[in-house]
Design an enzyme around this catalytic site. Structure first.
Site, PDB file in Angstrom:
ATOM      1  N   HIS A 191       0.822  -1.212   0.000  1.00 42.80           N
ATOM      2  CA  HIS A 191       0.000   0.000   0.000  1.00 42.80           C
ATOM      3  C   HIS A 191       0.852   1.256   0.000  1.00 42.80           C
ATOM      4  CE1 HIS A 191      -3.148  -2.933   0.876  1.00 42.80           C
ATOM      5  NE2 HIS A 191      -3.862  -2.085   0.162  1.00 42.80           N
ATOM      6  N   GLU A 433     -11.051 -10.698  -5.014  1.00 44.54           N
ATOM      7  CA  GLU A 433      -9.605 -10.642  -4.783  1.00 44.54           C
ATOM      8  C   GLU A 433      -9.075 -11.913  -4.137  1.00 44.54           C
ATOM      9  OE1 GLU A 433      -8.787  -6.966  -2.667  1.00 44.54           O
ATOM     10  OE2 GLU A 433     -10.510  -7.224  -1.356  1.00 44.54           O
ATOM     11  N   ASP A 457      -4.583  -8.013  -4.519  1.00 48.22           N
ATOM     12  CA  ASP A 457      -4.675  -9.180  -3.639  1.00 48.22           C
ATOM     13  C   ASP A 457      -4.853 -10.465  -4.434  1.00 48.22           C
ATOM     14  OD1 ASP A 457      -4.321  -8.462  -0.896  1.00 48.22           O
ATOM     15  OD2 ASP A 457      -6.105  -7.221  -1.086  1.00 48.22           O
ATOM     16  N   CYS A 504     -10.457  -2.677 -10.055  1.00 46.90           N
ATOM     17  CA  CYS A 504      -9.878  -1.524  -9.359  1.00 46.90           C
ATOM     18  C   CYS A 504      -8.465  -1.803  -8.843  1.00 46.90           C
ATOM     19  CB  CYS A 504     -10.786  -1.050  -8.232  1.00 46.90           C
ATOM     20  SG  CYS A 504     -11.034  -2.289  -6.959  1.00 46.90           S
TER      21      CYS A 504
HETATM   22  C1  PEP Z   1      -6.768  -4.945  -4.567  1.00 50.15           C
HETATM   23  O1  PEP Z   1      -6.485  -5.820  -3.751  1.00 50.15           O
HETATM   24  O2  PEP Z   1      -6.549  -5.045  -5.794  1.00 50.15           O
HETATM   25  C2  PEP Z   1      -7.388  -3.681  -4.114  1.00 50.15           C
HETATM   26  C3  PEP Z   1      -7.839  -2.795  -4.973  1.00 50.15           C
HETATM   27  O3  PEP Z   1      -7.432  -3.467  -2.771  1.00 50.15           O
HETATM   28  P1  PEP Z   1      -6.168  -3.000  -1.899  1.00 50.15           P
HETATM   29  O4  PEP Z   1      -5.049  -2.670  -2.838  1.00 50.15           O
HETATM   30  O5  PEP Z   1      -6.603  -1.824  -1.106  1.00 50.15           O
HETATM   31  O6  PEP Z   1      -5.891  -4.206  -1.074  1.00 50.15           O
HETATM   32 MG    MG Z   2      -7.256  -5.694  -1.742  1.00 50.33          MG
END
Ligand code: PEP
Ligand code: MG
Length: 580
Positions: A191, A433, A457, A504
């Site tokens: 992140h 995910e 994920d 996303c």
């Molecule tokens: C993902 O896992 O692709 C996602 C969009 O969520 P995050 O990156 O916040 O885990």
């Molecule tokens: Mg995620």
């Protein structure tokens, strides 16, 4: 000049003076002291040497009492080094003659000593170097006192070099002053990486150890396109990167002209191009780039850097401001995805050995329903103001989804009883995910209004590779054929049932995948705001037939490297301006 290879996580080039945060988070500035304060600075130095000496002596005594003198000898050696007259003399002459600040002198001198030991090799030598780094840390702790707080209070532009930055530390960087950053640890899907890209700060992570080779104030280049960090660059290298930075700026200016145009293929298929945000203020970027709305609001960032839990009003204010700013455009609010690398200042559960497989995300919300209900109330209240949709993260079983929906229904009942307005038919979606969801997709379609594929994920759980670990970063790729097959299956199953599906995860914002994803049938992309212009430009350069052909070719390949090379070549052909 020294070139380090890391992982490119946020594009762009940054050149400038560095601020070094060592792994305890101290800032070691290159600062010079005025002639008239030299004596005061020497007094400060002596006080720090004395305090560090007392600390080591206390450790020595306590270890000696508990374990015996042979173990306490480590501290005696440290004490000897600290109180060595040569060291004190060298520091004094750096302060008196070169006018270095004591902190800078300590860091320069002790790192040089440690390097000498490291260069000798042998099994006990690294221990000696570690002892020296330990003395440096102790002295700096006594000189500087507090940790990391200075990152938030910068007053001039710097490049931050750190052992590690947490997602919340990254989120608190001020992009006006932090031109780029590089960290020794960290992986491609962390992140920290995502936040850096969201903020448009060029970044490289996972370089491995290098902080002892650099001191604050030196010039460094961070190449966020190729994952390079260049220490002490020569004139030619600086000139090359200045040119690169200019190219970035002119491409951005060219792409900015697309902001009022829709994301539409050359033969007229409309692609919905939404944005991902972590903070309400990022909505302005979505509007500036001409997005179609908000496809992922990572609400857990409300918790980052907060001492106390946000109240229902804090949640509501954040959501309402986003909804108001976007008018009738969709606003997908994802419920809390806390845990793993997104930990606020909450106690970590005992026995959490595999945080990415543990009590994170929806599991944490279902275990703490009070916290979950507070958030759901706020989202529902905001649903009365615009086009709000609710999305649950990290669903892995049907039962989990049903439990989350049951809590939502319960909260709706409460609001009804209290006469608080909300949209009773607010669309409810879930992230895809975890591979189990794709396997069970034909059953999930009956229980949900929309899906969004979270590749960050999905890659981690499919390939069993920690998204934030640099040592397995080579395995972490959306180009793996298993990932592409899962996406293909998910889109086909959702389409067959008439349930909208978007993506996303970071893959949707990487222009090399745009043609492939359109060809696989994806029509809704939600991307990092800074990626909107580039993805839009690719959408507008391609036809549906061409994208389908690209997808068919990719599905026939069996390994990530061939897929990546093929997609890169196709993008070069279709959008050569992105490679200029
Ligand atoms: C993902 O896992 O692709 C996602 C969009 O969520 P995050 O990156 O916040 O885990
Ligand atoms: Mg995620």
């Amino acid at each position: 000049m020294q070139k380090l290879h890391g992982i490119a996580v946020s594009p762009g080039v940054a050149i400038g003076e560095v601020l070094v945060m060592d792994n305890e988070g101290f800032r070691i500035p290159r600062r010079f002291v005025a002639r008239n304060v030299v004596e005061d600075e020497l007094t400060r130095l002596d006080r720090a040497i004395q305090a560090a000496g007392e600390e080591i002596e206390r450790n020595r005594q306590s270890v000696s009492e508990q374990l015996g003198d042979q173990y306490a000898a480590i501290f005696s050696a440290q004490l000897q080094m600290l109180q060595d007259h040569h060291l004190r003399g060298e520091l004094e002459s750096m302060i008196r003659q070169r006018h270095y600040s004591p902190e800078y002198a300590i860091s320069r001198a002790l790192r040089r000593y440690a390097k000498v030991f490291e260069s000798l090799g042998g099994s006990t030598i690294p221990e000696r170097a570690n002892d020296i780094y330990d003395i440096e840390k102790k002295l700096l702790r006594h000189m500087l006192g507090r940790k990391r707080e200075e990152l938030a209070h910068l007053t001039s532009p710097v490049l931050v070099l750190a052992h590690n930055l947490t997602p919340s530390e990254t989120a608190n960087l001020n992009p006006k002053f932090v031109l780029g950053f590089a960290t020794e640890t960290g992986g491609p899907g962390s992140h920290t990486a995502i936040v850096a890209e969201g903020m448009g700060i060029p970044a490289v992570v996972g370089t491995g150890p290098f902080l002892s080779d650099v001191s604050g104030g030196e010039t460094v280049v961070i190449d966020g396109d190729h994952g390079l960090v260049i220490l002490d660059p020569d004139e030619e290298t600086i000139a090359h990167y200045r040119h690169e930075a200019d190219e970035h700026r002119s491409l951005a200016a060219k792409l900015a002209q697309l902001s009022d145009l829709p994301a539409e293929t050359a033969d007229g298929t409309r692609i919905e191009l939404l944005g991902n945000i972590e903070f309400p203020h990022e909505v302005e970027q979505l509007k500036r780039h001409g997005s179609d709305g908000l496809g992922l609001y990572r609400t857990e960032f409300l918790y980052m850097g907060c001492e106390s839990e946000p109240s229902e009003e804090n949640h509501f204010e954040a959501y309402a401001s986003v909804v108001r700013a976007l008018g009738d455009q969709p606003v997908v609010i994802r419920t809390l995805d806390l845990g793993a690398d997104k930990l606020p200042s909450m106690p970590v559960p005992e026995d959490e050995r595999n945080p990415f497989l543990g009590l994170r995300s929806i599991r944490l919300s279902l275990r703490n329903t009070e916290l979950f209900r507070v958030q759901l109330r706020a989202i529902l209240r905001a649903s009365a103001l615009g086009n709000v949709r609710i999305m649950f993260p990290l669903i892995s079983t049907i039962r989990e989804l049903r439990q989350a929906k049951a809590v939502l229904a319960d909260v709706m009942e409460d609001l009804d009883e209290e006469g608080i307005p909300f949209n009773r038919s607010v669309p409810v979606g879930m992230m895809v995910e975890v591979p189990s969801v794709v396997v069970m997709m034909d059953r999930f379609v009956d229980e949900i209004d929309f899906f969004s594929i979270g590749t960050n994920d999905l890659i981690q759980y499919t390939l069993a590779v920690d998204r934030s670990n640099k040592d397995v970063a080579g395995l972490y790729t959306a180009s793996d054929p298993s990932i592409i097959r899962l996406i293909d299956m998910a889109i086909k199953t959702a389409d067959a049932a008439g349930v909208p599906i978007s993506m996303c995860g970071q893959m949707s914002g990487s222009s090399k995948y745009t043609m492939l994803l359109i060809g696989l049938g994806l029509r809704i992309f939600s991307v990092t705001p800074s990626a909107i212009p580039e993805v839009k430009s690719v959408c507008r350069s391609v036809t549906m037939d061409y994208c389908r052909e690209v997808a068919a070719r990719v599905l026939a390949l069996d390994n990530a490297r061939d897929i990546r090379n093929y997609l890169k070549k196709e993008l070069q052909k279709t959008a050569p301006e992105l490679f200029a």
